[in-house]
Scaffold this motif. Structure first.
Motif, short mmCIF file in Angstrom:
data_model
loop_
_atom_site.label_atom_id
_atom_site.label_comp_id
_atom_site.label_asym_id
_atom_site.label_seq_id
_atom_site.Cartn_x
_atom_site.Cartn_y
_atom_site.Cartn_z
N LEU A 42 0.72 -1.30 -0.13
CA LEU A 42 0.21 -0.02 0.00
C LEU A 42 1.10 1.14 0.00
O LEU A 42 0.41 2.30 -0.83
N GLN A 43 1.90 1.37 0.87
CA GLN A 43 2.76 2.48 0.70
C GLN A 43 3.41 2.60 -0.53
O GLN A 43 3.73 3.76 -1.12
N GLY A 44 3.97 1.59 -1.22
CA GLY A 44 4.40 1.51 -2.69
C GLY A 44 3.48 2.00 -3.73
O GLY A 44 4.00 2.88 -4.37
N LEU A 45 2.12 1.94 -3.44
CA LEU A 45 1.19 2.27 -4.38
C LEU A 45 0.98 3.79 -4.27
O LEU A 45 0.78 4.51 -4.88
N ALA A 48 3.83 5.41 -5.60
CA ALA A 48 3.88 5.51 -7.24
C ALA A 48 2.90 6.48 -7.60
O ALA A 48 3.06 7.40 -8.53
N ILE A 49 1.65 6.82 -7.04
CA ILE A 49 0.44 7.71 -7.29
C ILE A 49 1.17 9.11 -7.04
O ILE A 49 0.75 10.01 -7.62
N ASP A 50 1.87 9.53 -5.75
CA ASP A 50 2.51 10.56 -5.50
C ASP A 50 3.72 11.19 -6.38
O ASP A 50 3.45 12.16 -7.01
N ASP A 100 -2.56 -4.70 -11.28
CA ASP A 100 -2.38 -5.26 -9.77
C ASP A 100 -3.38 -4.67 -8.86
O ASP A 100 -3.48 -5.30 -7.72
N TRP A 101 -4.16 -3.70 -9.38
CA TRP A 101 -5.16 -3.00 -8.29
C TRP A 101 -6.37 -2.69 -9.02
O TRP A 101 -6.55 -2.73 -10.24
N VAL A 132 -5.92 2.63 -0.87
CA VAL A 132 -5.10 3.89 -1.14
C VAL A 132 -6.08 4.96 -1.82
O VAL A 132 -6.58 4.50 -2.71
N THR A 133 -6.54 5.94 -1.05
CA THR A 133 -7.38 6.77 -1.70
C THR A 133 -6.50 8.13 -2.25
O THR A 133 -5.98 8.78 -1.49
N TYR A 134 -7.00 8.33 -3.32
CA TYR A 134 -6.14 9.52 -4.12
C TYR A 134 -7.42 10.77 -4.28
O TYR A 134 -8.64 10.25 -4.77
#
Length: 160
Positions: A42-45, A48-50, A100-101, A132-134
């Motif tokens: 989750l921290q990796g995703l 990646a989004i950031d 993957d998500w 993970v919420t964007y």
């Protein structure tokens, strides 16, 4: 006659077998590495989004579109320079996101068009944990987008 000191080979093998059985059954209860692995993914995703949001903002700034409420930068729909909170925009910005998500109901509400949540593909439908919420940019003055990872201890096979 000589007195025997020490253990026989059979006794040593029996002790090793018993220790092996105890290690196999007891170790997983003390070492739950799956929760740590899930939290790390989750921290990796989140990273990646950031990173993708920052790169997209940089491209928008170069093209002079960072102040636009609705624009397009390299095939990515942007809001104030950051990717829009749609699966199409984030899939274009983050490589491998859709493999993957999967999109999950938003933690803030499914009707919220300002954010999008991602969870493991293995999660049951409707899961609102392990996401993970964007949240897309809300104004020109917003410094960055927000990506929120709820607490750890999530299980991808359940929908707590």
């Amino acid at each position: 006659m000589k007195r025997q000191n020490g253990f026989t080979l059979i006794e040593l093998v029996v002790v090793i077998v018993i220790l092996g059985i105890l290690a196999v059954t007891a170790a997983p209860k003390f070492l739950n590495l799956q929760d740590d692995a899930r939290a790390s993914s989750l921290q990796g995703l989140k990273g990646a989004i950031d990173g993708a949001a920052g790169i997209t903002y940089g491209k928008a700034a170069i093209q002079g579109k960072e102040a636009s409420e609705n624009a397009e930068v390299d095939g990515i729909d942007v809001v104030y320079g950051y990717p829009a909170a749609t699966s199409a925009a984030l899939n274009a910005a983050v490589t491998g996101l859709e493999q993957d998500w999967k999109v999950a109901p938003s933690v803030t509400g499914a009707d919220d068009k300002q954010s999008i949540a991602y969870t493991y593909k293995a999660n049951a439908a409707g899961a609102t944990t392990c996401v993970v919420t964007y949240t897309q940019a809300q104004s020109v003055s917003q410094a960055a987008t927000t990506v929120v990872v709820p607490g750890t201890g999530c299980n991808p096979s359940s929908s707590n």
